[in-house]
Design a protein around this motif. Structure first.
Motif, PDB file in Angstrom:
ATOM      1  N   ALA B 173      -3.638 -13.404   6.454  1.00 23.91           N
ATOM      2  CA  ALA B 173      -4.223 -12.249   7.139  1.00 23.91           C
ATOM      3  C   ALA B 173      -3.132 -11.320   7.666  1.00 23.91           C
ATOM      4  CB  ALA B 173      -5.113 -12.726   8.288  1.00 23.91           C
ATOM      5  N   ALA B 176      -1.576  -9.515   4.891  1.00 23.58           N
ATOM      6  CA  ALA B 176      -2.457  -8.419   4.487  1.00 23.58           C
ATOM      7  C   ALA B 176      -2.357  -7.257   5.456  1.00 23.58           C
ATOM      8  CB  ALA B 176      -3.905  -8.915   4.415  1.00 23.58           C
ATOM      9  N   TYR B 180      -1.342  -3.579   4.254  1.00 21.66           N
ATOM     10  CA  TYR B 180      -2.251  -2.441   4.388  1.00 21.66           C
ATOM     11  C   TYR B 180      -1.728  -1.428   5.400  1.00 21.66           C
ATOM     12  CZ  TYR B 180      -5.999  -3.605   1.218  1.00 21.66           C
ATOM     13  OH  TYR B 180      -6.728  -3.802   0.084  1.00 21.66           O
ATOM     14  N   GLU B 232     -10.399 -15.066   6.249  1.00 17.03           N
ATOM     15  CA  GLU B 232     -11.479 -14.625   5.373  1.00 17.03           C
ATOM     16  C   GLU B 232     -12.137 -13.350   5.918  1.00 17.03           C
ATOM     17  OE1 GLU B 232     -12.860 -15.835   2.259  1.00 17.03           O
ATOM     18  OE2 GLU B 232     -10.760 -16.378   2.385  1.00 17.03           O
ATOM     19  N   ARG B 235     -10.080 -10.409   5.022  1.00 17.18           N
ATOM     20  CA  ARG B 235     -10.215 -10.081   3.603  1.00 17.18           C
ATOM     21  C   ARG B 235     -11.552  -9.385   3.335  1.00 17.18           C
ATOM     22  NH1 ARG B 235     -11.891 -12.313  -1.209  1.00 17.18           N
ATOM     23  NH2 ARG B 235     -12.971 -13.968  -0.098  1.00 17.18           N
ATOM     24  N   LEU B 238     -11.449  -5.898   4.510  1.00 17.75           N
ATOM     25  CA  LEU B 238     -10.672  -5.082   3.573  1.00 17.75           C
ATOM     26  C   LEU B 238     -11.528  -4.697   2.369  1.00 17.75           C
ATOM     27  CD1 LEU B 238      -7.163  -6.785   3.458  1.00 17.75           C
ATOM     28  CD2 LEU B 238      -7.817  -4.712   4.650  1.00 17.75           C
ATOM     29  N   PRO B 363      -7.505  -6.323  -1.940  1.00 21.20           N
ATOM     30  CA  PRO B 363      -7.852  -7.534  -1.178  1.00 21.20           C
ATOM     31  C   PRO B 363      -7.643  -8.810  -1.982  1.00 21.20           C
ATOM     32  CG  PRO B 363      -9.584  -5.897  -0.978  1.00 21.20           C
ATOM     33  CD  PRO B 363      -8.632  -5.394  -2.008  1.00 21.20           C
ATOM     34  N   GLU B 364      -7.654  -8.689  -3.315  1.00 18.31           N
ATOM     35  CA  GLU B 364      -7.515  -9.877  -4.152  1.00 18.31           C
ATOM     36  C   GLU B 364      -6.203 -10.619  -3.901  1.00 18.31           C
ATOM     37  OE1 GLU B 364      -9.678 -11.542  -6.158  1.00 18.31           O
ATOM     38  OE2 GLU B 364     -10.862 -10.189  -4.928  1.00 18.31           O
ATOM     39  N   SER B 365      -5.179  -9.863  -3.468  1.00 20.34           N
ATOM     40  CA  SER B 365      -3.874 -10.504  -3.268  1.00 20.34           C
ATOM     41  C   SER B 365      -3.841 -11.359  -2.023  1.00 20.34           C
ATOM     42  CB  SER B 365      -2.787  -9.440  -3.162  1.00 20.34           C
ATOM     43  OG  SER B 365      -2.937  -8.488  -4.162  1.00 20.34           O
ATOM     44  N   PHE B 366      -4.878 -11.262  -1.193  1.00 23.06           N
ATOM     45  CA  PHE B 366      -4.799 -11.929   0.110  1.00 23.06           C
ATOM     46  C   PHE B 366      -5.920 -12.932   0.304  1.00 23.06           C
ATOM     47  CE2 PHE B 366      -3.154  -7.582   0.398  1.00 23.06           C
ATOM     48  CZ  PHE B 366      -1.831  -7.889   0.587  1.00 23.06           C
ATOM     49  N   ASN B 367      -6.163 -13.738  -0.719  1.00 27.20           N
ATOM     50  CA  ASN B 367      -7.243 -14.712  -0.578  1.00 27.20           C
ATOM     51  C   ASN B 367      -6.715 -16.016   0.017  1.00 27.20           C
ATOM     52  OD1 ASN B 367      -5.827 -15.730  -2.686  1.00 27.20           O
ATOM     53  ND2 ASN B 367      -7.326 -15.143  -4.228  1.00 27.20           N
TER      54      ASN B 367
END
Lengths: 305, 468
Positions: B173, B176, B180, B232, B235, B238, B363-367
């Motif tokens: 998080a 991310a 961002y 989560e 994400r 985002l 957002p896919e990069s931060f799962n």
């Protein structure tokens, strides 16, 4: 009002599925105090097993009766998923008993990553749709042109959950196995001194949790008619939320928590925004843990030095 | 005495067939279980037909191969490393004394880190020479950047997990938030990277404090799950807060970093022209490499220094026993908050770097998987050990990449074999195997930062961690 009642029915169904998964979390956490992170993925694996067995029965072996096919799917799914649960405990968790606190959790995260990717590699990454299995609905009433209906599959999910909860509650409260489980939950070393086979009891706990996850997986498949390899994570976290909300270690609490989560999620989607339904569920988890760590039906945790 | 030892040797030999039989039985059982696990999941593959109907494709060969593989793996393990095999090699069981080694001042970390730093500084030159050209070495430098990013993230999380003992499953998080922050500030307000970098770090640290406040009273697994939920939530926000974050599509064309005001282009006021070099796009890549190296080194230095300050000692005390900490008058609230904030700060810086390197964030990069990977690096490295994180990051990130280059795998498994497909599968297995083999990680000795007379390091198996 009609919409509300319909959402209530949908929420209860969803909650019943969460509750079934949550029982697995709550039993394992109650007995060895670890978050079985792979439980959500075990649920996904069981849905895949159910899917394959169902297709095998109906289209290859040609069993016409859906009810019979589902019964066989349920039994076979429970057996095979229990084997998975047993094997995972044996390979990934048992060697870590007595290891330091974070080791089993990290091992469980590893199992979780392994399971979802194993299914992806072995079954393909695409969504797997099934033909609708049970279509019929019971029309309850109509108001202002809106029909409130209870689908047979929803009824089936609720009934199965109620029966299984009663059965497992009986096992935990009234049988020697349940007594051994509760003894291990209180004090493993003392239980072992008094002749309880701790390893066997813990294994059986995992097997029971896995069997319930298999039921949940089958119900999920019947209800949504589609499953993919990544479907384990979010239901898993929500079911854990349910277990915590209901009070960890308590079986009726797990189902109660599941129903609350299911209802909140459904009503939130219906009246606020569907995009933020998972945010709502995760926020409830955080809020519960912070303000009500013992949950709705749990016992408060006593801090020992 | 000689007779006695002979007879024991003869006894051990006589037991070998027995050992083989029992090992075969055990392995046979394992294979049987594997068969049960594989039916029907592996044996029958579901495929979609033209009309959308699912059909089943039987794969008996694969199932048999898996069962045989498990059988021989188990048999080999039992015969070579099993309990009985070890007992046969060492007939008498010996009790190991508690070893407290008086370590010289040059421990693994104090020697290892400068060597690693020296290697990292020379790395771009090294791969350029080996590959015979800067552009040819691009793949290797990119790989180096990737590994260093994870080293930095690992060191950042190490503060929270390794030093303060707070299990954080939502570290991504902060990564991310950093990414961002830079993406939004630079594309909307056109603020330069060098101004954004500290801002992004500060924002992430602020979020660390904000998250820290409510979760302070939680401990252990509960804390882990709440931080996971937080990761989560970030994400999902985002993905869904489209006006600000552009949703799942992500933010593209993020401005690139400049060399203290000199852009990496072939203009007259560019980097290459200023230093009278021939323009090459590789300058930017090499610059990024040294940038992340500098950031990672900063993380390491700050952590090492903080460990010697009262706050760092309080973190480690908190990890060992929270209740003892409180009874000794340490303010656990501020201690935990500072650990969260410091860890988040470095996560944010790394995130900013990620955004400027990729030029694109989504957002896919931060799962959750990212969080799990970073946590795995910290744990495999041995919690609290800096050099361990470096080794673990190199193994976990570069290892799967190496796998891709192994040509002989294709020869065995056929042309369609793509090892990257199995990356995460192996990754998950490795996490389990590492935990069973060395639950305390690769570098698992504990070295006190403060000591009387001489420094002694002890095996971390002897450290009983509190439930903080």
């Amino acid at each position: 009002m009609a919409v509300f009642i319909q959402q209530l029915i949908n929420g209860l169904t969803l909650g019943a599925i969460y509750g079934l998964i949550a029982i697995g979390y709550t039993m394992v956490f109650g007995i060895i105090g670890m978050v079985n992170f792979a439980h959500g993925d075990l649920f996904m694996v069981s849905a895949f097993i159910a899917l394959i067995v169902f297709v095998l029965l109906t289209s290859v072996l040609g069993i016409g009766s859906i009810a019979l096919a589902l019964l066989i799917v349920l039994v076979v799914g429970m057996l095979l998923t229990s084997l998975w649960g047993w094997a995972i405990e044996r390979v990934a968790y048992r060697p870590l008993r007595g290891a330091f606190r974070l080791a089993p959790l990290i091992s469980a995260i590893g199992v979780s990553i392994f399971l979802s990717n194993f299914v992806q590699v072995i079954q393909g990454a695409r969504n797997k749709p099934t033909p609708p299995m049970i279509r019929d609905v019971i029309v309850l009433f109509e108001s202002q042109g809106y029909t409130v209906a209870l689908a047979y599959k929803q009824l089936m999910i609720m009934v199965v959950t109620a029966i299984l909860l009663a059965a497992f509650w009986y096992v935990v409260q009234k049988t020697p196995l349940g007594r051994a489980q509760r003894a291990c939950a209180q004090d493993q070393r003392m239980a072992a001194l008094l002749g309880v086979d701790v390893d066997r009891t813990i294994s059986l706990t995992f097997v029971m949790g896995a069997a319930l996850a298999a039921v949940a997986g089958t119900m999920y498949l019947v209800y949504y008619g589609v499953v993919s390899f990544s479907d384990g994570f979010v239901p898993g976290v929500k079911a854990f939320t349910a277990a915590v909300l209901g009070g960890i270690g308590s079986l009726p609490g797990a189902v109660l928590g599941g129903i609350v989560i299911g209802l909140i999620e459904t009503l939130w989607s219906a009246y606020f925004s569907i995009e933020y339904k998972d945010v709502a569920a995760f926020s409830i988890l955080a809020i519960t843990l912070i303000f009500l760590p013992q949950g709705l039906l749990g016992k408060p945790d006593v801090e020992k030095v | 005495m000689a007779v006695l030892s002979q007879s024991t040797a003869a006894g051990a030999e006589a037991r070998v067939p027995d050992r083989f039989v029992s090992a075969s039985k055990d392995a046979g059982f394992a294979a049987l279980v594997t068969l049960g696990l594989c039916v029907p999941l592996v044996t029958l593959r579901t495929d979609s037909e033209e009309g959308g109907e699912l059909i089943l494709v039987p794969r008996l060969g694969l199932t048999a191969a898996l069962c045989l593989a498990i059988f021989f793996a188990r048999l080999g393990y039992l015969l070579l490393w099993g309990k009985e095999a070890r007992a046969a090699r060492q007939p008498t069981s010996r009790k190991e004394a508690i070893k407290t080694v008086a370590t010289p001042r040059h421990s693994l970390t104090t020697i290892g880190l400068p060597i690693a730093l020296g290697f990292a500084i020379a790395y771009p030159l090294l791969v350029t020479v080996i590959n015979g050209g800067l552009s040819e070495a691009r793949y290797w430098i990119d790989l180096g950047i990737l590994v260093l990013t994870y080293v930095m993230l690992g060191w950042g999380l190490n503060i929270v997990v390794g030093l303060a003992g707070l299990l954080d499953l939502g570290y991504v998080a902060f990564y991310a938030i950093g990414a961002y922050s830079y993406a939004i500030l630079s594309t909307t307000f056109h603020i330069s990277f060098w101004v954004c970098l500290p801002i992004a770090g500060m924002l992430a640290a602020t979020w660390g404090v904000l998250l820290g406040f409510p979760v302070l009273r939680l401990r252990g697994d509960y804390l882990a799950i709440v931080t996971l939920a937080f990761g989560e939530i970030i994400r999902l926000v985002l993905i869904n807060w489209v006006p600000v974050t552009n949703g799942g599509a992500g933010i593209a064309s993020i401005p690139r970093a400049s060399f203290f005001g000199l852009p990496f282009n072939d203009d007259d006021d560019g980097f290459a022209a200023f230093f009278h070099l021939e323009f090459s796009p590789m300058h930017r890549i090499v610059f990024l490499f040294y940038l992340i190296l500098a950031l990672a080194t900063l993380t390491s230095i700050v952590t090492t220094r903080l460990r010697r300050l009262p706050v760092g000692r309080a973190w480690e005390a908190l990890r060992e026993d929270e209740i003892a900490c409180r009874s000794l008058g340490i303010n656990t609230t501020t201690t935990k908050l500072s650990a969260f904030a410091t860890g988040a700060l470095f996560g944010g810086l790394a995130g900013s770097f990620f955004a400027v390197r990729q030029g694109f964030v989504s957002p896919e990069s931060f799962n959750f998987l990212e969080s799990a990977i970073i946590l795995a690096i910290v744990v495999l490295g041995g919690m609290g050990s800096q050099i361990g994180v470096v080794i673990a990051a190199a193994v976990m990130i570069a290892g799967p990449e190496m796998l891709r280059n192994l040509g002989f795998l294709k020869a065995i498994f056929g042309e369609n074999f793509d090892p990257s497909e199995y990356r995460l599968l192996i990754f998950g297995l490795a996490m389990v195997v590492m935990m069973i083999w060395r639950p305390r990680g690769l570098v698992s000795t504990r070295e006190p930062t403060v000591f009387l007379k001489e420094r002694k390091s002890i095996s971390s198996d002897l450290v009983k961690e509190g439930h903080g």
